[in-house]
Write an enzyme that holds these catalytic residues in place. Sequence first.
Site, mmCIF file in Angstrom:
data_model
loop_
_atom_site.group_PDB
_atom_site.id
_atom_site.type_symbol
_atom_site.label_atom_id
_atom_site.label_comp_id
_atom_site.label_asym_id
_atom_site.label_seq_id
_atom_site.Cartn_x
_atom_site.Cartn_y
_atom_site.Cartn_z
ATOM 1 N N TYR A 143 0.861 -1.182 0.000
ATOM 2 C CA TYR A 143 0.000 0.000 0.000
ATOM 3 C C TYR A 143 0.894 1.227 0.000
ATOM 4 O O TYR A 143 1.865 1.299 0.769
ATOM 5 C CB TYR A 143 -0.898 -0.004 1.233
ATOM 6 C CG TYR A 143 -1.705 1.252 1.428
ATOM 7 C CD1 TYR A 143 -1.432 2.121 2.490
ATOM 8 C CD2 TYR A 143 -2.745 1.582 0.563
ATOM 9 C CE1 TYR A 143 -2.173 3.281 2.678
ATOM 10 C CE2 TYR A 143 -3.496 2.746 0.743
ATOM 11 C CZ TYR A 143 -3.209 3.588 1.805
ATOM 12 O OH TYR A 143 -3.934 4.728 1.982
ATOM 13 N N ASP A 238 9.362 2.685 -1.300
ATOM 14 C CA ASP A 238 8.402 3.383 -0.445
ATOM 15 C C ASP A 238 8.777 3.068 1.011
ATOM 16 O O ASP A 238 8.387 2.026 1.538
ATOM 17 C CB ASP A 238 6.975 2.937 -0.758
ATOM 18 C CG ASP A 238 5.968 3.592 0.170
ATOM 19 O OD1 ASP A 238 4.750 3.414 -0.065
ATOM 20 O OD2 ASP A 238 6.387 4.279 1.127
ATOM 21 N N LYS A 266 6.013 9.849 8.144
ATOM 22 C CA LYS A 266 5.804 9.357 9.504
ATOM 23 C C LYS A 266 6.859 9.833 10.516
ATOM 24 O O LYS A 266 6.737 10.914 11.081
ATOM 25 C CB LYS A 266 5.648 7.839 9.474
ATOM 26 C CG LYS A 266 4.375 7.414 8.689
ATOM 27 C CD LYS A 266 4.108 5.949 8.782
ATOM 28 C CE LYS A 266 3.052 5.529 7.776
ATOM 29 N NZ LYS A 266 1.689 5.527 8.312
HETATM 30 P P1 KE4 Z 1 -0.307 8.597 4.370
HETATM 31 O O1 KE4 Z 1 -0.845 9.266 3.136
HETATM 32 O O2 KE4 Z 1 -1.375 7.819 5.097
HETATM 33 O O3 KE4 Z 1 0.463 9.553 5.253
HETATM 34 O O4 KE4 Z 1 0.796 7.532 3.909
HETATM 35 C C1 KE4 Z 1 0.439 6.582 2.956
HETATM 36 C C2 KE4 Z 1 1.401 5.405 3.036
HETATM 37 C C3 KE4 Z 1 2.364 5.273 2.054
HETATM 38 N N1 KE4 Z 1 3.250 4.248 2.077
HETATM 39 C C4 KE4 Z 1 3.222 3.329 3.075
HETATM 40 C C5 KE4 Z 1 4.230 2.211 3.064
HETATM 41 C C6 KE4 Z 1 2.260 3.418 4.109
HETATM 42 O O5 KE4 Z 1 2.241 2.489 5.086
HETATM 43 C C7 KE4 Z 1 1.330 4.481 4.095
HETATM 44 C C8 KE4 Z 1 0.242 4.625 5.153
HETATM 45 N N2 KE4 Z 1 0.228 3.636 6.173
HETATM 46 C C9 KE4 Z 1 -1.076 3.387 6.770
HETATM 47 C C10 KE4 Z 1 -0.897 2.223 7.768
HETATM 48 N N3 KE4 Z 1 -1.159 0.976 7.163
HETATM 49 C C11 KE4 Z 1 -1.662 4.608 7.374
HETATM 50 C C12 KE4 Z 1 -2.868 4.345 8.252
HETATM 51 C C13 KE4 Z 1 -4.137 4.902 7.619
HETATM 52 O O6 KE4 Z 1 -4.332 4.728 6.395
HETATM 53 O O7 KE4 Z 1 -4.922 5.504 8.382
#
Ligand code: KE4
Length: 423
Positions: A143, A238, A266
Amino acid sequence: MSSRSHKLFEAAKRRIPGGVNSPVRAFRSVGGEPFFVESANGARIRNVDGKEYLDYVGTWGPAILGHAPQPVIEAVREAAGRGLSFGIPNPLEVEMAETICRLVPSVEKVRMVNSGTEATMSCVRLARGFTGRDRIVKFEGCYHGHVDSLLVKAGSGALTHGQPDSAGVPGALAELTITIPFNDLDAVRAVFAREGRGIAAVIVEPVPANAGLYLPEPGFHEGLRAVCDEYGALLIFDEVMTGFRVAAGGYQELCGVRPDLTAMGKVIGGGLPVGAFGGRADIMDQLSPDGPVYQAGTLSGNPLAMAAGLAQLREMERRDGWRTLENLGAAFEAAMREIITDLPLTFQRIGSMFCLYFTPEPVRNLAEAQRSDREAFNRYFHACLTDGVYFAPSQFEAGFLSLAHTAADLEKTAEIARKALRV
Ligand code: KE4
């Protein structure tokens, strides 16, 4: 009498889709209702009804020092006193860029954004602009945020062009993305042999942590690097989750494979909204205003997010936090493995990131992760929650330790897990 969380959730559902600002928070995977947080400190969160939990989600990665770490709080307070946002360059942006480039040598230039999604979206557009190609290769179970081009599932055949994985993503766009099983280098080579000259980039979570947590097989990332070099495609790591967590320099420091671009986020925001993307200078220089690839953001490089992220990174370096997190992770793994010895469960970990899969076999890709017994996981999740331990509310998420977790916390958690597993 219904709880404050329940009343808040009822009110939230009237004005916020699903009652949440991000779907995973709705507990749809595990059932029941989410609780609402009143406050968080260290390894613990407190809900609005006064119940306290040991937290193993850590706001999905940013809380690497634990919640509300003093150095970060002080840095944000001090920065806030000088103004909240300028839309004009500020010195902290330079310090953050220099820090990221120092910690992650493959990043020669970097641009700040406001989420991981923006970081990966920008990497994809930049790769397409730099190569003049349109196709993207990604992997099942990875993801990368809610980017149209990356909300794409495998086509009818594993090697065929993608289909939308969300309503609202045009088929014509999804068609440009090819989704392949993770760890399947033969499939990658077959796709490149067929259409490698049309592929702009391969994007991969170097350690997929959005379908639980599974690890690359030896040689997988080296193979991706080689095939990208052979066909002139870019390799995008990523590291939004693994970056600055599994090592100061992210997973690429551990595996020694140098991506062309890296998406980050993060940890470098210290809990405030942040993302970043960076890599080879010749590629990054294609970005506006120097180059033809447009990318922008009102709050990019926001002084409070920069102050928080820099304070967090400084504290991690000061305390050699990555060594401590590895020791904590190893201790937690030993405790959990002892508990699951005779149970059909698999515990997988890298550093302070982990997943307990409810399947007896090792998990190397999404299909194997999906063999997990979700009902059994859900019972375990709720039994732990009742006893004051908050794990990620889905079998298909990772757990996170922080520097605020103590050996006593881990021992207490293992005992609660032991009791939950015998439920
Ligand atoms: P954000 O747009 O949510 O800041 O990041 C997206 C993203 C991109 N790449 C990786 C590897 C990620 O894990 C994420 C987002 N992680 C999720 C947790 N599985 C965020 C939690 C959520 O969607 O509320």
